[in-house]
Scaffold this active site. Structure first.
Site, short mmCIF file in Angstrom:
data_model
loop_
_atom_site.label_atom_id
_atom_site.label_comp_id
_atom_site.label_asym_id
_atom_site.label_seq_id
_atom_site.Cartn_x
_atom_site.Cartn_y
_atom_site.Cartn_z
N GLU A 38 -0.86 -8.69 2.19
CA GLU A 38 -1.02 -9.22 3.55
C GLU A 38 -1.43 -8.13 4.55
OE1 GLU A 38 -1.22 -12.37 4.05
OE2 GLU A 38 -1.48 -12.07 6.21
N GLY A 39 -0.98 -6.89 4.30
CA GLY A 39 -1.38 -5.79 5.19
C GLY A 39 -2.89 -5.62 5.20
N HIS A 40 -3.50 -5.61 4.01
CA HIS A 40 -4.97 -5.48 3.93
C HIS A 40 -5.65 -6.70 4.56
CE1 HIS A 40 -3.72 -3.13 0.23
NE2 HIS A 40 -4.41 -2.23 0.90
N GLN A 50 -7.73 11.77 -4.46
CA GLN A 50 -6.59 11.83 -3.55
C GLN A 50 -5.25 11.79 -4.28
OE1 GLN A 50 -7.96 8.12 -1.44
NE2 GLN A 50 -5.78 7.71 -1.26
O1 PAF Z 1 -5.33 3.78 2.37
C1 PAF Z 1 -6.00 3.69 1.32
O2 PAF Z 1 -5.96 2.69 0.62
C2 PAF Z 1 -6.85 4.87 0.87
O3 PAF Z 1 -6.23 6.07 1.16
C3 PAF Z 1 -8.29 4.83 1.40
C4 PAF Z 1 -8.31 4.94 2.92
C5 PAF Z 1 -8.96 3.53 0.98
C6 PAF Z 1 -9.09 5.99 0.83
O4 PAF Z 1 -9.12 5.96 -0.56
#
Ligand code: PAF
Length: 267
Positions: free
Chosen positions: A31-33, A58
């Site tokens: 839901e956040g996305h 990352q």
């Molecule tokens: O917040 C995220 O899901 C990730 O860090 C992002 C911004 C998509 C970068 O990979």
């Protein structure tokens, strides 16, 4: 809705669109996305693009890249239902040229909080977001405030490198019991899920870091960090709080690392 699997497909699609709102994600959408997507939808006349890419640069060597949830078919369905115009879901070989050695470093704002415990994390975030901005050429990009330091890193990146992108921060979406929505919540066992609710309870006991720490202690949670910081620089703010401050926390619940934050206004 178009599913774009590589840069060539993205460029061809992008050439047919005007204003673009962009929601970068690593998938396992919740839901956040979807709130970010709906927010992007609100800008009249703007097409909405979501990217789904679990970005290896990352993640540290001992982090959860392999076990990070991947739910592409469901994600595409959710994007379709929420009214996305396209999803860019490239593989790692599309995103990173073999032997690539260039990275984006944003400096001081990436160093405290998560930066201390996840060396290289924000370099990976800044690099992939810069690449995504160059590829998608959005007018606006939407990020959740749950990842507060990430939002400040991206704001710094955009300012320092002159990206013509408006960065829109969107308030954290929470479960009814207060737990901040996160793709990593899927990996909590039922008892861990219950324990994790104490993280937001701790923040609500703020802005005193000691009062928040006490709530975590009572729940048997040892935070990786729990700090009251300046909302822009993320440098520590002295207690008692004067002006604006953000209480930020990271803690493991079982094997799952969770982060959250809450903004306060002091005297
Ligand atoms: O917040 C995220 O899901 C990730 O860090 C992002 C911004 C998509 C970068 O990979």
């Amino acid at each position: 809705m178009k599913v774009l699997e590589d840069l060539a497909a993205l460029r061809a699609w992008r050439a047919t669109r005007g204003e673009l709102g962009f929601v970068p994600t690593m998938g396992a959408l919740h839901e956040g996305h979807l709130t970010l997507v709906r927010r992007a939808r609100q800008a009249a006349g703007q097409a909405v693009l979501v990217s789904i890419f679990v970005n290896p640069t990352q993640f540290g060597p001992s982090e959860d890249l392999a076990s990070y949830p991947r739910t592409l078919e469901r994600d595409l369905e959710l994007c379709r239902e929420t009214g996305c115009d396209a999803v860019y879901a490239p593989g790692p070989e599309d995103m990173y040229r073999a032997g690539a050695t260039s990275f984006v470093e944003v400096g001081a704002v990436a160093e405290p909080l998560c930066g201390q415990f996840r060396p290289g994390h924000f370099r990976g975030v800044a690099t992939v977001v810069a690449k995504l901005f160059l590829r998608a050429q959005p007018q606006r990009a939407y990020f959740g405030e749950k990842d507060y330091q990430q939002l400040q890193v991206i704001r710094t990146l955009v300012r320092d490198l002159d990206f013509p992108v408006e960065v829109v921060g969107v308030p954290t979406v929470r479960e009814t019991d207060g737990l901040a929505m996160s793709s990593r919540n899927l990996r909590l066992s039922p008892s861990e899920r219950l324990k994790a609710t104490r993280i937001y309870a701790a923040l609500q006991a703020g802005p005193s870091p000691e009062a928040a720490r006490e709530v975590l202690r009572a729940a048997g949670i040892e935070p990786q960090y729990l700090e009251l910081v300046d909302p822009d620089t993320l440098l520590p703010k002295p207690w008692p709080l004067q002006g604006r401050g953000v209480l930020a926390v990271a803690a493991y619940v079982g094997n799952v690392r969770l982060i959250d934050n809450l903004a306060f206004e002091g005297a």
